[in-house]
Design a protein around this motif. Structure first.
Motif, short mmCIF file in Angstrom:
data_model
loop_
_atom_site.label_atom_id
_atom_site.label_comp_id
_atom_site.label_asym_id
_atom_site.label_seq_id
_atom_site.Cartn_x
_atom_site.Cartn_y
_atom_site.Cartn_z
N THR A 43 0.81 -1.23 0.00
CA THR A 43 0.00 0.00 0.00
C THR A 43 0.84 1.28 0.00
OG1 THR A 43 -0.02 0.07 2.42
CG2 THR A 43 -1.82 -1.14 1.33
N GLY A 44 2.10 1.16 0.41
CA GLY A 44 2.95 2.35 0.48
C GLY A 44 2.80 3.15 1.76
N GLY A 72 -8.83 0.30 -0.34
CA GLY A 72 -9.63 -0.27 -1.42
C GLY A 72 -8.91 -0.40 -2.75
N ALA A 73 -7.61 -0.09 -2.77
CA ALA A 73 -6.86 -0.19 -4.04
C ALA A 73 -6.77 -1.64 -4.52
CB ALA A 73 -5.47 0.40 -3.87
N GLU A 77 -10.89 -9.98 -2.93
CA GLU A 77 -10.55 -11.37 -3.28
C GLU A 77 -9.11 -11.51 -3.77
OE1 GLU A 77 -12.64 -9.40 -4.80
OE2 GLU A 77 -12.14 -9.38 -6.94
N ARG A 78 -8.45 -10.38 -4.05
CA ARG A 78 -7.06 -10.44 -4.52
C ARG A 78 -6.05 -10.46 -3.37
NH1 ARG A 78 -4.53 -11.17 -8.81
NH2 ARG A 78 -3.16 -9.38 -8.48
N SER A 95 -7.57 -16.83 3.23
CA SER A 95 -8.73 -16.18 2.61
C SER A 95 -8.87 -14.75 3.12
CB SER A 95 -10.00 -16.97 2.92
OG SER A 95 -10.22 -16.98 4.31
N ALA A 96 -9.64 -13.97 2.38
CA ALA A 96 -9.89 -12.57 2.76
C ALA A 96 -11.36 -12.26 2.50
CB ALA A 96 -9.02 -11.64 1.93
N ARG A 97 -11.96 -11.51 3.42
CA ARG A 97 -13.28 -10.99 3.07
C ARG A 97 -13.50 -9.65 3.76
NH1 ARG A 97 -17.82 -11.92 5.93
NH2 ARG A 97 -17.67 -13.08 7.87
N SER A 98 -14.46 -8.93 3.22
CA SER A 98 -14.78 -7.61 3.74
C SER A 98 -15.73 -7.78 4.93
CB SER A 98 -15.44 -6.83 2.60
OG SER A 98 -15.95 -5.63 3.08
N VAL A 99 -15.50 -7.02 5.99
CA VAL A 99 -16.36 -7.10 7.19
C VAL A 99 -16.83 -5.69 7.57
CG1 VAL A 99 -15.46 -9.25 8.18
CG2 VAL A 99 -14.26 -7.09 8.65
#
Lengths: 249, 249
Positions: A43-44, A72-73, A77-78, A95-99
């Motif tokens: 993300t920098g 959000g960049a 799912e990436r 895994s990753a998901r939005s919460v």
């Protein structure tokens, strides 16, 4: 901003535990610091990470849960692929998901599951050695199962926590304590609403002392009642311990 | 003097292969050098070790065989315990026995068995990662099994050996080439009377290229016939390879 929940696994052997630490000028290799470094490279900017549980040095995780804020960049799912490219081989994002923004990996957890594994073979198996404690004294599994039953339920686990632990309420509920064998392995699985410092390692050490007939299964109620660390058994070494799952409602 | 045969296992991840090496002044960490150091600490004098096979950097062993000469101060059956106390956690002595002075672990071996394992899961499993190659392209196991059949028997394996290998006779006999799946794992097992440098990794890389339909199963006879390394497939990475067994008559 978007809150991202990651499920991660790690081989704790070469980590000084989960939580980031500062010791004078030295960089301490922890799971959190390694994750935060990878996130910063993506993300920098610095990205603080919050975990569901602070595993000790040498303790592994099959499914630890962490969260962080993302601008959000990277599409949700990436994240596993993006991070797995950068992470060292002893941590992996499953895994990753939005919460929702209010989600907290520790406070919202309704249960945690830990597994402790002992290898009783005369010589440790090179393929599983990093994830087991090698212990060759004969263990009577039925005795340990009898003792385990006394641990299930809501108890004050003061006797089964590190004496130095700074926590006022030591009452926890264990929903499950299973002991079983699989070949030369003896597995212990604990599910509870929360765990005190070293609790799983002391519970296992006490069950092991029952298993080698140093103690009786019905010593457990007395140990619980004493609320004194000195009444319980040895603290087992960290390498056999794995944070197995974190449950949310 | 007494000749001792040890069966040892190791996690090759952090070793520069089996064989002791001298690179300028630097100490290179190899399985042989680590074993010889432990033997010297026990006996007080240098003890050269001979191995059945020279595994490459990163390659593991479930049952490698080594020999050394002992003055007899340690009873044979005590060697595993004595050495395991001193060895680092990534090498383990499984068993020891006394053999005739003429026994040679490499020349007397009648067959060697190697296993190569690929993990095809989307995300590598942290518990097996050190011993698998992670490869997520779809593999057609039946095609690979068809191709494997062409490899069995006595052939000139020049196409399947490192081009730089210094060896005059590249004829070897493969008695068994098995390919099977177990969950997300694909295993390849090779049994032969001898193996050339990188042979198992090139055989597996060629079978993988058949599995991803880059090649046809019946390309194998042509590759063998060509006696040209450039005709065969990629050299798979070392981490998926394990010396599984050494057989003696």
């Amino acid at each position: 901003m978007q809150k991202i929940k990651l499920t991660i696994a790690y081989d704790g052997t070469d980590f000084h535990g989960f939580q980031a630490q500062t010791r004078r000028d030295a960089t301490i290799r922890t799971v959190q610091s390694v994750l935060e470094e990878s996130l910063e490279r993506v993300t920098g900017h610095p990205v603080p990470v919050t975990g569901a549980g602070r595993t000790d040095a040498g303790v592994h995780a099959k499914a630890q849960v962490v969260t962080f804020e993302s601008a959000g960049a990277v599409p949700v799912e990436r994240w596993p692929r993006v991070l797995n490219h950068r992470l060292p081989r002893d941590v992996v994002v499953i895994s990753a998901r939005s919460v929702p923004p209010s989600f907290h990996p520790r406070y919202d957890a309704v249960a945690k599951v830990y597994r402790y594994t002992i290898d009783t073979a005369p010589v440790p198996d090179i393929f599983t050695r990093r994830f087991c404690t090698h212990f060759t004294e004969a263990l009577d599994v039925e005795r340990m199962q009898q003792a385990a039953r006394y641990l299930i339920g809501k108890h004050d686990f003061t006797s089964f926590s590190a004496a130095r632990a700074q926590v006022s309420n030591r009452i926890r509920t264990l929903r499950k304590v299973d002991v079983w064998t699989d070949g030369t392995y003896v597995h212990f699985l604990y599910e509870g609403n929360g765990f005190l410092q070293h609790m799983v390692r002391i519970l296992t050490g006490t069950l092991v002392e029952v298993g080698i007939t140093e103690r009786q299964p019905d010593d457990i109620p007395h140990i619980l009642k004493a609320k004194d660390r000195r009444e319980a058994g040895r603290t087992m070494p960290p390498e056999g311990l794995t944070l197995w799952k974190v449950k949310y409602s």
